[in-house]
Design a protein around this motif. Sequence first.
Motif, PDB file in Angstrom:
ATOM      1  N   LYS A 161     109.880  96.520 -16.959  1.00 16.69           N
ATOM      2  CA  LYS A 161     109.804  97.527 -18.017  1.00 16.69           C
ATOM      3  C   LYS A 161     111.081  97.540 -18.854  1.00 16.69           C
ATOM      4  O   LYS A 161     111.041  97.761 -20.058  1.00 16.69           O
ATOM      5  CB  LYS A 161     109.569  98.912 -17.413  1.00 16.69           C
ATOM      6  N   LEU A 162     112.206  97.285 -18.205  1.00 13.56           N
ATOM      7  CA  LEU A 162     113.491  97.290 -18.894  1.00 13.56           C
ATOM      8  C   LEU A 162     113.710  96.016 -19.706  1.00 13.56           C
ATOM      9  O   LEU A 162     114.551  95.985 -20.594  1.00 13.56           O
ATOM     10  CB  LEU A 162     114.632  97.445 -17.879  1.00 13.56           C
ATOM     11  N   ASN A 163     112.980  94.949 -19.400  1.00 11.28           N
ATOM     12  CA  ASN A 163     113.190  93.642 -20.032  1.00 11.28           C
ATOM     13  C   ASN A 163     111.925  93.052 -20.631  1.00 11.28           C
ATOM     14  O   ASN A 163     111.799  91.840 -20.705  1.00 11.28           O
ATOM     15  CB  ASN A 163     113.741  92.654 -18.995  1.00 11.28           C
ATOM     16  N   LYS A 164     111.000  93.862 -21.045  1.00  9.47           N
ATOM     17  CA  LYS A 164     109.714  93.359 -21.550  1.00  9.47           C
ATOM     18  C   LYS A 164     109.883  92.268 -22.601  1.00  9.47           C
ATOM     19  O   LYS A 164     109.202  91.257 -22.572  1.00  9.47           O
ATOM     20  CB  LYS A 164     108.884  94.494 -22.132  1.00  9.47           C
ATOM     21  N   ARG A 165     110.777  92.455 -23.504  1.00  9.56           N
ATOM     22  CA  ARG A 165     110.949  91.487 -24.597  1.00  9.56           C
ATOM     23  C   ARG A 165     111.570  90.177 -24.124  1.00  9.56           C
ATOM     24  O   ARG A 165     111.398  89.151 -24.740  1.00  9.56           O
ATOM     25  CB  ARG A 165     111.826  92.077 -25.700  1.00  9.56           C
ATOM     26  N   LYS A 166     112.326  90.223 -23.030  1.00 10.20           N
ATOM     27  CA  LYS A 166     113.024  89.030 -22.557  1.00 10.20           C
ATOM     28  C   LYS A 166     112.274  88.316 -21.439  1.00 10.20           C
ATOM     29  O   LYS A 166     112.672  87.259 -21.015  1.00 10.20           O
ATOM     30  CB  LYS A 166     114.414  89.417 -22.059  1.00 10.20           C
ATOM     31  N   ASP A 213     117.785  85.854  -8.780  1.00 10.10           N
ATOM     32  CA  ASP A 213     116.496  85.314  -9.205  1.00 10.10           C
ATOM     33  C   ASP A 213     116.657  84.667 -10.579  1.00 10.10           C
ATOM     34  O   ASP A 213     116.811  85.359 -11.580  1.00 10.10           O
ATOM     35  CB  ASP A 213     115.456  86.433  -9.248  1.00 10.10           C
ATOM     36  N   ALA A 214     116.605  83.342 -10.631  1.00  8.63           N
ATOM     37  CA  ALA A 214     116.802  82.610 -11.885  1.00  8.63           C
ATOM     38  C   ALA A 214     115.623  82.761 -12.841  1.00  8.63           C
ATOM     39  O   ALA A 214     115.703  82.363 -13.995  1.00  8.63           O
ATOM     40  CB  ALA A 214     117.040  81.132 -11.598  1.00  8.63           C
ATOM     41  N   GLN A 215     114.533  83.356 -12.378  1.00  4.81           N
ATOM     42  CA  GLN A 215     113.371  83.548 -13.239  1.00  4.81           C
ATOM     43  C   GLN A 215     113.340  84.949 -13.841  1.00  4.81           C
ATOM     44  O   GLN A 215     112.376  85.325 -14.488  1.00  4.81           O
ATOM     45  CB  GLN A 215     112.087  83.293 -12.444  1.00  4.81           C
ATOM     46  N   CYS A 216     114.391  85.710 -13.631  1.00  6.91           N
ATOM     47  CA  CYS A 216     114.456  87.084 -14.139  1.00  6.91           C
ATOM     48  C   CYS A 216     115.612  87.181 -15.135  1.00  6.91           C
ATOM     49  O   CYS A 216     116.758  86.877 -14.796  1.00  6.91           O
ATOM     50  CB  CYS A 216     114.678  88.041 -12.967  1.00  6.91           C
ATOM     51  N   SER A 217     115.310  87.615 -16.357  1.00  8.78           N
ATOM     52  CA  SER A 217     116.358  87.684 -17.382  1.00  8.78           C
ATOM     53  C   SER A 217     117.426  88.720 -17.026  1.00  8.78           C
ATOM     54  O   SER A 217     118.607  88.501 -17.286  1.00  8.78           O
ATOM     55  CB  SER A 217     115.756  87.966 -18.755  1.00  8.78           C
ATOM     56  N   LEU A 218     117.047  89.843 -16.431  1.00  7.66           N
ATOM     57  CA  LEU A 218     118.037  90.848 -16.018  1.00  7.66           C
ATOM     58  C   LEU A 218     118.970  90.257 -14.968  1.00  7.66           C
ATOM     59  O   LEU A 218     120.184  90.432 -15.031  1.00  7.66           O
ATOM     60  CB  LEU A 218     117.338  92.100 -15.477  1.00  7.66           C
ATOM     61  N   CYS A 219     118.411  89.507 -14.031  1.00  5.96           N
ATOM     62  CA  CYS A 219     119.215  88.874 -12.981  1.00  5.96           C
ATOM     63  C   CYS A 219     120.153  87.816 -13.570  1.00  5.96           C
ATOM     64  O   CYS A 219     121.314  87.712 -13.181  1.00  5.96           O
ATOM     65  CB  CYS A 219     118.309  88.243 -11.927  1.00  5.96           C
ATOM     66  N   GLN A 220     119.646  87.038 -14.525  1.00  5.68           N
ATOM     67  CA  GLN A 220     120.473  86.019 -15.169  1.00  5.68           C
ATOM     68  C   GLN A 220     121.625  86.663 -15.937  1.00  5.68           C
ATOM     69  O   GLN A 220     122.757  86.174 -15.893  1.00  5.68           O
ATOM     70  CB  GLN A 220     119.621  85.175 -16.114  1.00  5.68           C
ATOM     71  N   ASN A 221     121.333  87.748 -16.635  1.00  5.65           N
ATOM     72  CA  ASN A 221     122.381  88.446 -17.382  1.00  5.65           C
ATOM     73  C   ASN A 221     123.410  89.061 -16.448  1.00  5.65           C
ATOM     74  O   ASN A 221     124.612  89.049 -16.749  1.00  5.65           O
ATOM     75  CB  ASN A 221     121.773  89.521 -18.284  1.00  5.65           C
ATOM     76  N   ASN A 268     106.293  87.027 -17.372  1.00 10.10           N
ATOM     77  CA  ASN A 268     105.932  88.069 -16.401  1.00 10.10           C
ATOM     78  C   ASN A 268     106.578  87.913 -15.022  1.00 10.10           C
ATOM     79  O   ASN A 268     106.167  88.568 -14.081  1.00 10.10           O
ATOM     80  CB  ASN A 268     104.413  88.151 -16.236  1.00 10.10           C
ATOM     81  N   ASN A 269     107.571  87.043 -14.865  1.00  8.30           N
ATOM     82  CA  ASN A 269     108.227  86.898 -13.567  1.00  8.30           C
ATOM     83  C   ASN A 269     108.874  88.198 -13.121  1.00  8.30           C
ATOM     84  O   ASN A 269     108.913  88.498 -11.936  1.00  8.30           O
ATOM     85  CB  ASN A 269     109.286  85.776 -13.612  1.00  8.30           C
ATOM     86  N   CYS A 270     109.393  88.961 -14.054  1.00  7.33           N
ATOM     87  CA  CYS A 270     110.069  90.211 -13.699  1.00  7.33           C
ATOM     88  C   CYS A 270     109.107  91.255 -13.164  1.00  7.33           C
ATOM     89  O   CYS A 270     109.522  92.203 -12.519  1.00  7.33           O
ATOM     90  CB  CYS A 270     110.826  90.771 -14.904  1.00  7.33           C
ATOM     91  N   SER A 271     107.826  91.094 -13.441  1.00  5.43           N
ATOM     92  CA  SER A 271     106.858  92.077 -12.963  1.00  5.43           C
ATOM     93  C   SER A 271     106.325  91.707 -11.587  1.00  5.43           C
ATOM     94  O   SER A 271     105.424  92.337 -11.080  1.00  5.43           O
ATOM     95  CB  SER A 271     105.698  92.187 -13.941  1.00  5.43           C
ATOM     96  N   LEU A 272     106.906  90.704 -10.975  1.00  7.48           N
ATOM     97  CA  LEU A 272     106.441  90.191  -9.702  1.00  7.48           C
ATOM     98  C   LEU A 272     106.245  91.283  -8.671  1.00  7.48           C
ATOM     99  O   LEU A 272     105.300  91.266  -7.901  1.00  7.48           O
ATOM    100  CB  LEU A 272     107.455  89.148  -9.193  1.00  7.48           C
ATOM    101  N   PHE A 273     107.126  92.259  -8.686  1.00  7.94           N
ATOM    102  CA  PHE A 273     107.043  93.311  -7.680  1.00  7.94           C
ATOM    103  C   PHE A 273     106.879  94.681  -8.285  1.00  7.94           C
ATOM    104  O   PHE A 273     107.217  95.676  -7.680  1.00  7.94           O
ATOM    105  CB  PHE A 273     108.276  93.267  -6.779  1.00  7.94           C
TER     106      PHE A 273
END
Length: 127
Positions: free
Chosen positions: A111-116, A8-16, A120-125
């Motif tokens: 929750k793990l990436n709030k600052r990044k 998911d290119a819209q998720c910073s955790l996924c990009q990292n 809000n894409n990471c909160s999608l689910f």
Amino acid sequence: MEMIALFDAQCSLCQNTKRLFQKLDIGKKVTWMSLQEYERKGFSPQFKAVDLRREIHVINPDGKVLIGYWAVRRLLLLSPITCLFGLVLHLPFVHLIGNRVYRLIAKNRYKLNKRKCEDNNCSLFEE
């Protein structure tokens, strides 16, 4: 066919995660494709959009699809640096814990990436 990892290119955790695995992939055995690009290109509708956003998907050269924990476990085997850890994840019963840990991280990625994750894409689910 090459090995393809969908993220998911819209998720910073996924990009990292993608960047880390790309650095570890010395032999360049994996082609990384954002699920957004995958959807745009109209590839096989074998995946639901919601599933692609929940967990990483790896498509092996033989067409077999690995999802989440199973995908990460496969990717770890590709690098000499992480191969030992990947082998540990293949031990009997390790998947019982590993799969739960992966899903817990994926479910709580906002929750793990709030600052990044400013948009809000990471909160999608987030449930």
